[in-house]
Scaffold this active site. Structure first.
Site, mmCIF file in Angstrom:
data_model
loop_
_atom_site.group_PDB
_atom_site.id
_atom_site.type_symbol
_atom_site.label_atom_id
_atom_site.label_comp_id
_atom_site.label_asym_id
_atom_site.label_seq_id
_atom_site.Cartn_x
_atom_site.Cartn_y
_atom_site.Cartn_z
ATOM 1 N N SER A 126 0.904 -1.235 0.090
ATOM 2 C CA SER A 126 -0.137 -0.063 -0.081
ATOM 3 C C SER A 126 0.894 1.083 0.202
ATOM 4 O O SER A 126 1.978 1.246 0.468
ATOM 5 C CB SER A 126 -0.916 0.028 1.403
ATOM 6 O OG SER A 126 -1.330 1.348 1.526
ATOM 7 N N TYR A 151 -2.100 -1.285 10.976
ATOM 8 C CA TYR A 151 -2.285 -1.961 9.513
ATOM 9 C C TYR A 151 -1.258 -1.576 8.742
ATOM 10 O O TYR A 151 -0.758 -2.409 8.008
ATOM 11 C CB TYR A 151 -3.825 -1.351 9.043
ATOM 12 C CG TYR A 151 -3.679 -1.423 7.541
ATOM 13 C CD1 TYR A 151 -4.105 -2.528 6.618
ATOM 14 C CD2 TYR A 151 -3.690 -0.067 6.779
ATOM 15 C CE1 TYR A 151 -4.069 -2.632 5.461
ATOM 16 C CE2 TYR A 151 -3.676 -0.266 5.398
ATOM 17 C CZ TYR A 151 -3.926 -1.480 4.746
ATOM 18 O OH TYR A 151 -4.001 -1.424 3.262
ATOM 19 N N LYS A 155 1.826 -3.688 6.691
ATOM 20 C CA LYS A 155 2.437 -3.670 5.184
ATOM 21 C C LYS A 155 3.845 -3.237 5.060
ATOM 22 O O LYS A 155 4.744 -3.975 4.275
ATOM 23 C CB LYS A 155 1.610 -2.494 4.485
ATOM 24 C CG LYS A 155 0.171 -2.647 4.185
ATOM 25 C CD LYS A 155 -0.055 -4.097 3.404
ATOM 26 C CE LYS A 155 -1.634 -4.294 3.186
ATOM 27 N NZ LYS A 155 -1.871 -5.794 2.483
HETATM 28 C C1 UD1 Z 1 -6.713 4.170 3.891
HETATM 29 C C2 UD1 Z 1 -5.395 3.808 3.995
HETATM 30 C C3 UD1 Z 1 -4.814 2.793 2.791
HETATM 31 C C4 UD1 Z 1 -5.923 1.717 2.838
HETATM 32 C C5 UD1 Z 1 -7.156 2.095 2.511
HETATM 33 C C6 UD1 Z 1 -8.195 1.114 2.554
HETATM 34 C C7 UD1 Z 1 -3.695 5.373 5.027
HETATM 35 C C8 UD1 Z 1 -2.962 6.508 5.117
HETATM 36 N N1 UD1 Z 1 -4.546 4.844 4.201
HETATM 37 O O1 UD1 Z 1 -6.866 5.193 2.837
HETATM 38 O O2 UD1 Z 1 -3.525 2.444 3.221
HETATM 39 O O3 UD1 Z 1 -5.377 0.744 1.749
HETATM 40 O O4 UD1 Z 1 -7.756 3.150 3.651
HETATM 41 O O5 UD1 Z 1 -8.484 0.688 3.736
HETATM 42 O O6 UD1 Z 1 -3.649 4.622 6.146
HETATM 43 N N2 UD1 Z 1 -12.994 10.640 3.748
HETATM 44 C C9 UD1 Z 1 -13.934 11.373 3.933
HETATM 45 N N3 UD1 Z 1 -15.123 10.813 4.598
HETATM 46 C C10 UD1 Z 1 -15.563 9.674 4.928
HETATM 47 C C11 UD1 Z 1 -14.506 8.787 4.384
HETATM 48 C C12 UD1 Z 1 -13.352 9.209 4.034
HETATM 49 O O7 UD1 Z 1 -14.112 12.582 3.788
HETATM 50 O O8 UD1 Z 1 -16.700 9.181 5.605
HETATM 51 C C13 UD1 Z 1 -11.961 10.940 3.081
HETATM 52 C C14 UD1 Z 1 -10.732 10.892 3.874
HETATM 53 O O9 UD1 Z 1 -10.581 11.859 4.663
HETATM 54 C C15 UD1 Z 1 -9.591 10.755 2.731
HETATM 55 C C16 UD1 Z 1 -10.409 10.327 1.651
HETATM 56 O O10 UD1 Z 1 -11.780 10.458 2.004
HETATM 57 O O11 UD1 Z 1 -9.320 11.973 2.647
HETATM 58 C C17 UD1 Z 1 -9.990 8.589 1.357
HETATM 59 O O12 UD1 Z 1 -10.441 7.948 2.613
HETATM 60 P P1 UD1 Z 1 -10.415 6.464 2.549
HETATM 61 O O13 UD1 Z 1 -11.382 6.149 1.424
HETATM 62 O O14 UD1 Z 1 -10.862 6.195 4.045
HETATM 63 O O15 UD1 Z 1 -8.740 6.037 2.244
HETATM 64 P P2 UD1 Z 1 -7.734 6.442 2.776
HETATM 65 O O16 UD1 Z 1 -7.575 6.923 4.282
HETATM 66 O O17 UD1 Z 1 -6.936 7.248 1.872
#
Ligand code: UD1
Length: 347
Positions: A126, A151, A155
């Protein structure tokens, strides 16, 4: 026919990869404990490809069970190892479960490969191993940064375990490792297969952005929380490199082909993303445009552990694996929506 063991093959990325492999003529054996998936995925794979892959329900973190699996399928040519726990939040509250499951399963898979003389493995890593990089887009040569959660740590440690195993194999074989280890560092996979028969199926309330969006649009969740609008990014929300899960699946097929060639030996890592950043609001706008559904959302505070921005330099995967992401953000959000609609119809 080339026989491949796909661990975690009924999961989100695994199932899409199994479809891509079958379509390229591979014979697939899936090993999965169904912790985060279900056997119905096998019917869906059969529905798309016309082939129902062999399935073994097994906990790979159980050494004896894992070794028995390898003895039963001793003729596999390669392993694609997806099976792992993947929730950032859950890993913070259950670190030992994460270390036990994600690291033991890798070690027993490597032992199983050794026992049957299987020399190739593709490992699901990842972009989390980069932490918040100082330079963007991030290249594979960037050093690891401390993980923000167990997590992410699993990795990084897994990458190091694989490096050590290759080093030992190289020492045994006069400088050229017979073992081939290829790591794919995924950015943010979203979307679903165009058939809408397979897709992401989170347990309970989704942590990740895309399933939260589609469930909100479907009325299952009331409102999407946008975590932070005060980041140093064009729209103030965090930026990520979203990639269509089918493009990611194709990268595994390219990796398998690359590993089969003599050009590759030892250990190598590849970024797999689109190589361009999108903010959370970009994803929402694309989703609204493609689905025609107005999404209720509110801007909230930052989520603990989130990094500000990351996207990948994918030149190495383009050049060496001959792989390129073909699908854009609109295709990602539309396919995710079609999958959600399929789930609603089935319910
Ligand atoms: C995280 C992990 C990544 C993992 C992935 C899948 C880290 C840094 N990243 O990615 O390694 O493979 O999860 O489990 O550990 N967001 C919102 N509202 C929500 C959900 C998300 O605004 O309800 C935003 C988050 O703040 C982020 C973006 O959407 O900016 C993507 O979030 P998300 O889909 O959870 O993935 P990551 O956090 O990037």
């Amino acid at each position: 026919m080339k026989k491949v063991l796909v661990t975690g093959g009924t999961g989100y990325i695994g199932s899409h990869t199994v479809v891509a492999l079958i379509e390229k003529g591979y014979q697939v054996v899936i090993a999965d404990n169904l912790y985060n998936s279900n056997e119905g995925v096998l019917n869906a794979i059969a529905g798309i490809t016309g082939v129902r892959p062999a399935f073994e329900q097994v906990d790979l973190a159980d050494e004896a069970a894992c070794m028995a699996l390898f003895r039963k399928h001793a003729d596999i040519e390669a392993v694609i190892h997806f099976a792992a726990y993947k929730s950032v939040n859950e890993s913070v509250s259950k670190p030992l479960d994460y270390y036990r499951n994600n690291l033991n399963s890798l070690m027993w898979v490597l032992r199983g490969m050794e026992a049957v003389g299987c020399k190739r493995i593709v490992f699901s890593s990842s972009c989390t191993v980069y932490g918040q990089p100082d330079v963007l887009p991030v290249k594979e040569t960037m050093p690891y940064q401390e993980a923000t959660c167990p997590y992410g740590n699993t990795k990084r440690i897994a990458e190091e375990i694989l490096k050590d195993v290759v080093r030992a194999d190289r020492d045994k074989h006069e400088g050229r490792s017979e073992l081939k280890v290829l790591l794919l560092r995924y950015f943010n996979p979203i979307g679903a297969h165009e058939s809408a028969l397979i897709g992401e199926l989170p347990n309970g309330v989704p942590n990740n952005l895309m399933p939260f969006i589609t469930q909100t649009a479907a009325g299952i969740r009331e409102c999407l929380s946008v975590f932070g609008s005060d980041y140093d990014t064009p729209d103030g929300t965090p930026q990520r490199d979203y990639i269509h899960v089918c493009d990611l699946a194709d990268a595994h097929v390219c990796a398998m082909e690359y590993m089969a060639s003599d050009d590759f030996s030892g250990w190598d890592a590849f970024n797999v993303g689109c190589g361009r950043p999108y903010g959370v609001l970009d994803v929402i706008r694309s989703f609204e445009k493609m689905s025609g559904v107005k999404l209720p959302y509110k801007i909230c505070g930052r989520r603990a552990g989130d990094i500000e921005k990351i996207w990948g330099d994918v030149e190495k995967a383009n050049r060496k694996l001959g792989w390129r992401a073909k699908r854009g953000l609109d295709e990602m959000t539309l396919s995710a929506w079609r999958w959600q609609q399929h789930l609603q119809e089935k319910a």
